[in-house]
Design a protein around this motif. Structure first.
Motif, mmCIF file in Angstrom:
data_model
loop_
_atom_site.group_PDB
_atom_site.id
_atom_site.type_symbol
_atom_site.label_atom_id
_atom_site.label_comp_id
_atom_site.label_asym_id
_atom_site.label_seq_id
_atom_site.Cartn_x
_atom_site.Cartn_y
_atom_site.Cartn_z
ATOM 1 N N ASN A 1 0.801 -1.205 0.000
ATOM 2 C CA ASN A 1 0.000 0.000 0.000
ATOM 3 C C ASN A 1 0.840 1.263 0.000
ATOM 4 O OD1 ASN A 1 -2.478 -1.291 -0.036
ATOM 5 N ND2 ASN A 1 -2.418 -1.632 2.156
ATOM 6 N N VAL A 2 2.122 1.101 0.276
ATOM 7 C CA VAL A 2 3.004 2.257 0.282
ATOM 8 C C VAL A 2 2.956 2.930 -1.081
ATOM 9 C CG1 VAL A 2 5.395 3.010 0.515
ATOM 10 C CG2 VAL A 2 4.507 1.228 2.011
ATOM 11 N N GLY A 3 2.684 4.206 -1.078
ATOM 12 C CA GLY A 3 2.654 4.960 -2.321
ATOM 13 C C GLY A 3 1.300 5.003 -3.004
ATOM 14 N N THR A 4 0.268 4.409 -2.405
ATOM 15 C CA THR A 4 -1.070 4.481 -2.993
ATOM 16 C C THR A 4 -1.574 5.916 -2.887
ATOM 17 O OG1 THR A 4 -1.575 2.193 -2.397
ATOM 18 C CG2 THR A 4 -3.437 3.609 -2.887
ATOM 19 N N ARG A 5 -2.180 6.378 -3.965
ATOM 20 C CA ARG A 5 -2.725 7.736 -4.018
ATOM 21 C C ARG A 5 -4.232 7.670 -4.296
ATOM 22 N NH1 ARG A 5 1.435 9.268 -8.775
ATOM 23 N NH2 ARG A 5 3.380 9.064 -7.616
ATOM 24 N N PRO A 6 -4.981 8.676 -3.921
ATOM 25 C CA PRO A 6 -6.423 8.666 -4.199
ATOM 26 C C PRO A 6 -6.753 8.505 -5.684
ATOM 27 C CG PRO A 6 -5.907 10.404 -2.639
ATOM 28 C CD PRO A 6 -4.587 9.845 -3.129
ATOM 29 N N GLU A 7 -5.909 8.995 -6.555
ATOM 30 C CA GLU A 7 -6.181 8.899 -8.000
ATOM 31 C C GLU A 7 -5.803 7.547 -8.600
ATOM 32 O OE1 GLU A 7 -2.142 11.028 -7.570
ATOM 33 O OE2 GLU A 7 -4.057 11.088 -6.543
ATOM 34 N N ASP A 8 -5.231 6.658 -7.804
ATOM 35 C CA ASP A 8 -4.852 5.343 -8.316
ATOM 36 C C ASP A 8 -6.053 4.459 -8.604
ATOM 37 O OD1 ASP A 8 -2.013 5.262 -8.549
ATOM 38 O OD2 ASP A 8 -1.852 5.189 -6.364
ATOM 39 N N VAL A 9 -5.844 3.540 -9.524
ATOM 40 C CA VAL A 9 -6.801 2.474 -9.807
ATOM 41 C C VAL A 9 -6.042 1.179 -9.515
ATOM 42 C CG1 VAL A 9 -8.257 1.336 -11.525
ATOM 43 C CG2 VAL A 9 -7.918 3.829 -11.618
ATOM 44 N N ARG A 10 -6.446 0.513 -8.454
ATOM 45 C CA ARG A 10 -5.808 -0.729 -8.040
ATOM 46 C C ARG A 10 -6.588 -1.898 -8.609
ATOM 47 N NH1 ARG A 10 -2.484 -0.505 -2.736
ATOM 48 N NH2 ARG A 10 -2.001 -2.465 -3.711
ATOM 49 N N ALA A 11 -5.873 -2.954 -8.973
ATOM 50 C CA ALA A 11 -6.517 -4.129 -9.556
ATOM 51 C C ALA A 11 -6.461 -5.298 -8.589
ATOM 52 C CB ALA A 11 -5.823 -4.513 -10.849
ATOM 53 N N LEU A 12 -7.532 -6.078 -8.597
ATOM 54 C CA LEU A 12 -7.576 -7.301 -7.811
ATOM 55 C C LEU A 12 -7.931 -8.450 -8.742
ATOM 56 C CD1 LEU A 12 -7.445 -8.808 -5.133
ATOM 57 C CD2 LEU A 12 -9.873 -8.317 -4.844
ATOM 58 N N ALA A 13 -6.971 -9.342 -8.954
ATOM 59 C CA ALA A 13 -7.169 -10.509 -9.816
ATOM 60 C C ALA A 13 -6.844 -11.789 -9.057
ATOM 61 C CB ALA A 13 -6.301 -10.391 -11.066
ATOM 62 N N THR A 14 -6.874 -11.711 -7.739
ATOM 63 C CA THR A 14 -6.638 -12.858 -6.867
ATOM 64 C C THR A 14 -7.854 -12.984 -5.948
ATOM 65 O OG1 THR A 14 -5.489 -11.484 -5.238
ATOM 66 C CG2 THR A 14 -4.117 -12.537 -6.922
ATOM 67 N N PRO A 15 -7.981 -14.082 -5.205
ATOM 68 C CA PRO A 15 -9.163 -14.228 -4.345
ATOM 69 C C PRO A 15 -9.325 -13.071 -3.356
ATOM 70 C CG PRO A 15 -8.024 -16.310 -4.554
ATOM 71 C CD PRO A 15 -7.133 -15.279 -5.190
ATOM 72 N N ILE A 16 -10.520 -12.531 -3.306
ATOM 73 C CA ILE A 16 -10.781 -11.359 -2.459
ATOM 74 C C ILE A 16 -10.719 -11.713 -0.978
ATOM 75 C CG2 ILE A 16 -13.305 -11.547 -2.376
ATOM 76 C CD1 ILE A 16 -13.290 -8.431 -2.857
ATOM 77 N N GLY A 17 -10.906 -12.974 -0.631
ATOM 78 C CA GLY A 17 -10.889 -13.374 0.767
ATOM 79 C C GLY A 17 -9.507 -13.633 1.326
ATOM 80 N N HIS A 18 -8.481 -13.645 0.499
ATOM 81 C CA HIS A 18 -7.113 -13.904 0.961
ATOM 82 C C HIS A 18 -6.494 -12.627 1.514
ATOM 83 C CE1 HIS A 18 -2.774 -14.806 0.711
ATOM 84 N NE2 HIS A 18 -3.162 -16.041 0.962
ATOM 85 N N SER A 19 -5.624 -12.777 2.460
ATOM 86 C CA SER A 19 -5.020 -11.593 3.068
ATOM 87 C C SER A 19 -4.179 -10.790 2.077
ATOM 88 C CB SER A 19 -4.200 -11.976 4.291
ATOM 89 O OG SER A 19 -3.154 -12.829 3.927
#
Length: 170
Positions: A1-19
């Protein structure tokens, strides 16, 4: 999460329930107000299509996804220039894959980091900008919380430590 900005678009392509999802894309989006793009399949082409379509800036993958992406014969046909950061976690990252990823993603202006293996099985760890590549290839990083202290123990040390903790609790 280091360096995440409000204007970022983060992608999730792994199981949402995993840490990995919670520590990365989901948590980063919530804590920093960034957008989160859920990719419904973990395969290379849908991931790359989503990066292109949604102008994803931060991509977290497991090493096998990264290897699938890097092995595509038509990889250069995708517009991935929106990417700022690409990370791997969830499994050990092979050095040759890391080198190939550094070259490819560095060539489009994205920062590549990997080796978040093992950080979901205990306290959270992270890597810091400027660390030599061999550190993130062979280590899960350093504790994220200032007060965390870690120690690698063999079975005998673990047994003694466990006994001490139980005795102190009585």
């Amino acid at each position: 999460n280091v360096g995440t900005r409000p204007e970022d678009v983060r992608a999730l392509a792994t199981p949402i329930g995993h840490s990995m999802a919670h520590q990365g894309p989901v948590g980063g989006s919530i804590f920093y107000g960034a957008s989160l793009c859920l990719i419904e399949t973990p395969r290379a082409k849908p991931i790359l299509e989503a990066v292109e379509k949604h102008r994803i800036t931060m991509l977290s993958l497991v090493p096998t996804q990264l290897e699938d992406i890097l092995s595509l014969s038509d990889l250069k046909r995708y517009d991935l220039t929106s990417l700022r950061k690409v990370r791997t976690a969830g499994a050990a990252l092979r050095p040759e894959t890391a080198r190939k990823a550094e070259v490819f993603f560095g060539g489009i202006g994205a920062d590549f980091g990997g080796g978040g293996f093992g950080s979901s099985e205990g306290p959270c760890a992270t890597h810091h900008a400027g660390e030599p590549p061999e550190i993130f290839r062979t280590s899960i990083g350093k504790p994220m919380c200032e007060g965390d202290r870690w120690k690698v123990m063999d079975e005998r040390e673990l047994e003694q430590w466990t006994k001490k903790i139980i005795d102190e609790a009585r």
